[in-house]
Scaffold this motif. Structure first.
Motif, mmCIF file in Angstrom:
data_model
loop_
_atom_site.group_PDB
_atom_site.id
_atom_site.type_symbol
_atom_site.label_atom_id
_atom_site.label_comp_id
_atom_site.label_asym_id
_atom_site.label_seq_id
_atom_site.Cartn_x
_atom_site.Cartn_y
_atom_site.Cartn_z
ATOM 1 N N ALA A 1 0.852 -1.209 0.000
ATOM 2 C CA ALA A 1 0.000 0.000 0.000
ATOM 3 C C ALA A 1 0.884 1.253 0.000
ATOM 4 O O ALA A 1 0.599 2.240 -0.691
ATOM 5 N N ILE A 2 1.971 1.196 0.755
ATOM 6 C CA ILE A 2 2.851 2.369 0.838
ATOM 7 C C ILE A 2 3.613 2.558 -0.480
ATOM 8 O O ILE A 2 3.886 3.679 -0.908
ATOM 9 N N ALA A 3 3.932 1.458 -1.152
ATOM 10 C CA ALA A 3 4.582 1.562 -2.465
ATOM 11 C C ALA A 3 3.631 2.265 -3.451
ATOM 12 O O ALA A 3 4.043 3.155 -4.203
ATOM 13 N N LEU A 4 2.352 1.875 -3.431
ATOM 14 C CA LEU A 4 1.379 2.532 -4.310
ATOM 15 C C LEU A 4 1.298 4.022 -3.992
ATOM 16 O O LEU A 4 1.200 4.869 -4.873
ATOM 17 N N GLU A 5 1.344 4.329 -2.711
ATOM 18 C CA GLU A 5 1.261 5.725 -2.284
ATOM 19 C C GLU A 5 2.509 6.500 -2.742
ATOM 20 O O GLU A 5 2.411 7.629 -3.206
ATOM 21 N N GLY A 6 3.671 5.876 -2.601
ATOM 22 C CA GLY A 6 4.904 6.529 -3.062
ATOM 23 C C GLY A 6 4.800 6.848 -4.550
ATOM 24 O O GLY A 6 5.172 7.940 -4.997
ATOM 25 N N ALA A 7 4.240 5.901 -5.301
ATOM 26 C CA ALA A 7 4.140 6.081 -6.753
ATOM 27 C C ALA A 7 3.161 7.203 -7.100
ATOM 28 O O ALA A 7 3.442 8.046 -7.954
ATOM 29 N N ILE A 8 2.012 7.240 -6.417
ATOM 30 C CA ILE A 8 1.018 8.282 -6.761
ATOM 31 C C ILE A 8 1.588 9.676 -6.434
ATOM 32 O O ILE A 8 1.388 10.629 -7.190
ATOM 33 N N LYS A 9 2.318 9.774 -5.322
ATOM 34 C CA LYS A 9 2.880 11.085 -4.958
ATOM 35 C C LYS A 9 3.829 11.569 -6.041
ATOM 36 O O LYS A 9 3.797 12.718 -6.441
ATOM 37 N N LEU A 10 4.684 10.652 -6.507
ATOM 38 C CA LEU A 10 5.664 11.050 -7.523
ATOM 39 C C LEU A 10 4.954 11.447 -8.818
ATOM 40 O O LEU A 10 5.247 12.487 -9.402
ATOM 41 N N LYS A 11 3.984 10.615 -9.240
ATOM 42 C CA LYS A 11 3.255 10.903 -10.487
ATOM 43 C C LYS A 11 2.609 12.269 -10.448
ATOM 44 O O LYS A 11 2.722 13.055 -11.354
ATOM 45 N N GLU A 12 1.871 12.510 -9.362
ATOM 46 C CA GLU A 12 0.979 13.674 -9.396
ATOM 47 C C GLU A 12 1.719 14.996 -9.315
ATOM 48 O O GLU A 12 1.240 15.989 -9.837
ATOM 49 N N ILE A 13 2.885 15.039 -8.676
ATOM 50 C CA ILE A 13 3.543 16.352 -8.578
ATOM 51 C C ILE A 13 4.762 16.500 -9.472
ATOM 52 O O ILE A 13 5.223 17.606 -9.700
ATOM 53 N N SER A 14 5.288 15.373 -10.001
ATOM 54 C CA SER A 14 6.468 15.525 -10.865
ATOM 55 C C SER A 14 6.179 15.102 -12.305
ATOM 56 O O SER A 14 6.992 15.322 -13.186
ATOM 57 N N TYR A 15 5.011 14.470 -12.533
ATOM 58 C CA TYR A 15 4.583 13.988 -13.851
ATOM 59 C C TYR A 15 5.524 12.901 -14.398
ATOM 60 O O TYR A 15 5.624 12.702 -15.606
ATOM 61 N N ILE A 16 6.223 12.225 -13.503
ATOM 62 C CA ILE A 16 7.082 11.108 -13.908
ATOM 63 C C ILE A 16 6.255 9.832 -13.826
ATOM 64 O O ILE A 16 5.481 9.656 -12.878
ATOM 65 N N HIS A 17 6.451 8.950 -14.796
ATOM 66 C CA HIS A 17 5.734 7.682 -14.743
ATOM 67 C C HIS A 17 6.230 6.852 -13.559
ATOM 68 O O HIS A 17 7.436 6.659 -13.383
ATOM 69 N N ALA A 18 5.285 6.389 -12.736
ATOM 70 C CA ALA A 18 5.662 5.550 -11.595
ATOM 71 C C ALA A 18 4.534 4.564 -11.360
ATOM 72 O O ALA A 18 3.363 4.906 -11.501
ATOM 73 N N GLU A 19 4.884 3.342 -11.019
ATOM 74 C CA GLU A 19 3.826 2.380 -10.684
ATOM 75 C C GLU A 19 4.226 1.564 -9.469
ATOM 76 O O GLU A 19 5.410 1.427 -9.166
ATOM 77 N N GLY A 20 3.203 1.074 -8.797
ATOM 78 C CA GLY A 20 3.452 0.265 -7.609
ATOM 79 C C GLY A 20 3.046 -1.171 -7.865
ATOM 80 O O GLY A 20 1.958 -1.411 -8.405
ATOM 81 N N VAL A 21 3.894 -2.103 -7.506
ATOM 82 C CA VAL A 21 3.544 -3.533 -7.662
ATOM 83 C C VAL A 21 3.961 -4.273 -6.398
ATOM 84 O O VAL A 21 4.864 -3.837 -5.680
ATOM 85 N N THR A 22 3.316 -5.411 -6.148
ATOM 86 C CA THR A 22 3.764 -6.216 -5.007
ATOM 87 C C THR A 22 5.092 -6.876 -5.384
ATOM 88 O O THR A 22 5.365 -7.125 -6.574
ATOM 89 N N GLY A 23 5.878 -7.174 -4.360
ATOM 90 C CA GLY A 23 7.137 -7.869 -4.620
ATOM 91 C C GLY A 23 6.884 -9.176 -5.344
ATOM 92 O O GLY A 23 7.639 -9.579 -6.242
ATOM 93 N N GLY A 24 5.789 -9.837 -4.988
ATOM 94 C CA GLY A 24 5.459 -11.125 -5.588
ATOM 95 C C GLY A 24 5.081 -11.006 -7.059
ATOM 96 O O GLY A 24 5.342 -11.902 -7.861
ATOM 97 N N GLU A 25 4.467 -9.883 -7.412
ATOM 98 C CA GLU A 25 3.960 -9.698 -8.780
ATOM 99 C C GLU A 25 5.092 -9.360 -9.765
ATOM 100 O O GLU A 25 4.957 -9.593 -10.974
ATOM 101 N N LEU A 26 6.190 -8.849 -9.238
ATOM 102 C CA LEU A 26 7.280 -8.375 -10.110
ATOM 103 C C LEU A 26 7.620 -9.363 -11.234
ATOM 104 O O LEU A 26 7.698 -8.982 -12.404
ATOM 105 N N LYS A 27 7.797 -10.621 -10.838
ATOM 106 C CA LYS A 27 8.267 -11.621 -11.816
ATOM 107 C C LYS A 27 7.177 -12.036 -12.803
ATOM 108 O O LYS A 27 7.435 -12.763 -13.736
ATOM 109 N N HIS A 28 5.952 -11.576 -12.544
ATOM 110 C CA HIS A 28 4.841 -11.966 -13.426
ATOM 111 C C HIS A 28 4.622 -10.947 -14.535
ATOM 112 O O HIS A 28 3.532 -10.894 -15.119
#
Ligand code: F6R
Length: 615
Positions: A484-511
């Motif tokens: 949840a905090i990773a998703l939050e980190g990503a939304i903060k970066l996206k919304e104020i810097s306009y940089i592409h950022a996404e949040g994924v679970t550690g488990g999902e990475l390899k998928h």
């Protein structure tokens, strides 16, 4: 947050109060008012004129211009409702039974209900729903001809937070201020004095300011300002010379509201807990006062929100499930509103998370949950908001206004509220021992200091942010609360810097997502203490093997990523739930400094609104 101003001097008070209230508007407010001690006609008793507006300061000014009180002593207030709706009667100043004592207040009086009951039993008549009104009545109850002594005696009974400005019609040359857990300054002019909740209000009049300490009272007379403790011991206050210009002062000297609000996080965390948690971990929410047997009936919890508030909901989902052992589900309110969910009759609680209390999708989600038989509670920062009105109960964040479009301090208050709710549910379900409750209480109470500690490392975070600001894509990853905090980190970066950022679970990475990674695609990995920390460490190894730079958040004493991650940011060793809050603050500051580095409009990012009131 409320703004207060007081004036005693050679000039007419009303124009000064009007101007100061205009300058306090930036703090956010819903109503305003002033009280001025009018010069009596010869032989007549002193008289105080009160003028209030249940809306904007401009409306108050219109009223004052039409009927200008004359006098050299006065107090004024902009109100951000905490207890009681933003109505004319709830607007400050408040007074005692005999219209003799006048008070404006910023803060929350935690024990106001018991004080009010006691005062009512003694015959005091209350006219508002505010916590503040107990102050003039309590002073009145202690008044034996000496206003200052009565104020001290009254304040000794009050728990919570207050910044106060007060006067009595019996003492036309005495203005009193006091503070506890809320800021208050005293401006020193030429034969004139000001009391204000911040320097902004008085900056055109004076640059010489006394900063009042916790639990101190200032008595201002034409002879000067005397500061003392509640026990009457004299205090030598700190005198500062302010060199701000007005625009800086609006933001309290910070470059952006977002940064100011991040710096207000320790207070926001403390305010969200204030008066709600006993030493034994017993939680009470005044506006969501559900008996234990009803709380026990809730066998499932739905948490609704959008954006950052949805991330809070996700943290709540993990916590309630883990601590209380009942099914909990976080949902995007805009999706929920078009589903046809079923709830077990009388046994479901829908927790609606919305800082503004006005997000359209979240409100429809609230109505839908209510219609389908769930009991509803709004967790919101705005007392008279639609969510607060429409839900069966409310848990207020008490964070003060959040002006920066990106939510920061209110997310922390949301998380604290959910931790308290989780603890309450765990307690009624008999899922948490007294010993564990003590541990959690200790960890929650230590949080404001820990948050302060992260905020104090801003320069360190800014340096890291500068280094990473050249990348155009970011991945944030974590597990459990860390996801949840990773998703939050990503939304903060996206919304104020306009940089592409996404949040994924550690488990999902390899998928799938790991395919994108290379030396130009950094990953922020939340690897602080949790049951899945070792899994995250393995994920970081996999990421590093794809040449992606990694900034890892780790717990002090854990060296498993030393020499593996490109950068490690070391967090204090705290409970996992507390750690989620600290990680959030770090990632907020990281996003803020990346955006500043790129020269973006941090407080008003393009295409975004603070409150999304349309679908
Ligand atoms: C992100 C942000 C938004 C809000 C969302 C919900 O920083 O601020 O994602 O969290 O618009 O707003 P509220 O909480 O007012 O319902």
């Amino acid at each position: 947050m409320c703004g207060i101003i007081g004036y005693l001097g050679d000039q007419e008070a009303t124009p000064i109060l009007m101007e100061s209230l205009k300058r306090l508007e930036y703090r956010g407010y819903d109503s305003a008012g002033v009280a001025v001690l009018e010069m009596p006609a010869a032989g007549k008793a002193n008289h105080t004129s009160i003028t209030k507006s249940e809306a904007k300061v401009d409306m108050l000014i219109e009223k004052l211009k039409a009927n200008m009180p004359t006098g050299k002593l006065g107090i004024g207030h902009t109100r951000w409702a905490t207890h009681g709706k933003p109505t004319y009667v709830n607007a400050h100043p408040h007074t005692d039974c005999h219209n003799r004592i006048f008070v404006v207040h910023n803060g929350i009086i935690e024990n106001f209900a018991e004080l009010k009951a006691e005062l009512q039993a003694a015959g005091h008549e209350f006219t508002s729903d505010t916590d503040t009104e107990v102050v003039p009545h309590l002073i009145e109850a202690n008044y034996k001809g000496d206003f200052l002594s009565a104020v001290r005696a009254a304040l000794k009974r009050i728990r919570g937070a207050y910044a106060l400005a007060m006067f009595s019609t019996d003492d036309p040359e005495l203005l009193i201020g006091a503070r506890l857990n809320a800021p208050l300054v005293v401006g020193l002019g030429d034969h004139e004095y000001y009391i204000a909740s911040d320097i902004t209000a008085i900056i055109p009049y004076t640059k010489r300011v006394l900063v009042l300490g916790e639990g101190e009272v200032v008595a201002v007379t034409p002879l000067g300002a005397q500061v003392s403790t509640l026990d009457g011991v004299s205090v030598q206050p700190k005198l500062i010379h302010v060199d701000w210009d007005l625009s800086q002062a609006q933001k309290g000297g910070y470059r952006h509201f977002m940064l100011k609000e991040i710096h207000e996080s320790p207070e926001a965390v403390a305010n969200a807990m204030r008066g709600r948690l006993t030493d034994d971990g017993i939680v009470t929410f005044r506006e969501f006062d559900v008996p234990d047997e009803e709380m026990r009936r809730y066998r499932e919890v739905l948490l609704l929100g959008m954006g950052t508030s949805l991330h809070a909901a996700m943290v709540g989902e993990y916590i309630i499930e883990d601590w209380a052992g009942i099914p909990a589900k976080a949902m995007d309110a805009s999706e929920f509103r078009y589903r046809r969910p079923t709830f077990s009759e009388d046994g479901s609680l829908a927790v609606v998370l919305t800082q503004s209390g006005e997000t359209a999708d979240t409100l429809v989600g609230l109505h839908q949950a209510k219609q389908r038989g769930a009991r509803t509670v709004a967790v919101t920062n705005v007392v008279a908001s639609s969510a607060a009105r429409d839900a069966d109960g409310a848990i207020y964040l008490h964070s003060g206004p959040e002006i920066g479009v990106a939510s920061t301090k209110t997310l922390l208050a949301h998380l604290i509220s959910l931790y308290l709710l989780g603890l309450r549910m765990a307690t009624v379900h008999g899922r948490v021992s007294l010993e564990r409750r003590h541990e959690l209480v200790e960890s929650l109470r230590a949080l404001p200091d820990h948050v302060e500690g992260i905020v104090a490392r801003e320069n360190e975070i800014a340096k890291i942010a500068k280094k990473y600001s050249r990348y155009r894509n970011f991945m944030y990853t974590g597990r459990g609360l860390g996801y949840a905090i990773a998703l939050e980190g990503a939304i903060k970066l996206k919304e104020i810097s306009y940089i592409h950022a996404e949040g994924v679970t550690g488990g999902e990475l390899k998928h799938g997502p790991i395919a994108m990674l290379d030396e130009n695609f950094p990953v922020i990995a939340v690897c602080t203490s949790s049951a899945t920390k070792d899994k995250m460490v393995s994920n970081v190894h996999e990421i590093v093997a794809r040449s992606a730079p990694v900034l890892a958040l780790v717990t002090e004493g854990d060296h498993s990523l030393d020499g593996v991650a490109t950068d490690v940011f070391v967090m204090p060793a705290v409970e996992e739930a507390a750690g989620a809050i600290l990680n959030t603050v770090m990632l907020q500051l990281f996003a803020y400094h990346v955006a500043v580095e790129l020269g973006q409009d941090v407080d008003q990012p393009r295409n975004l609104a603070k409150s999304v009131t349309v679908e």
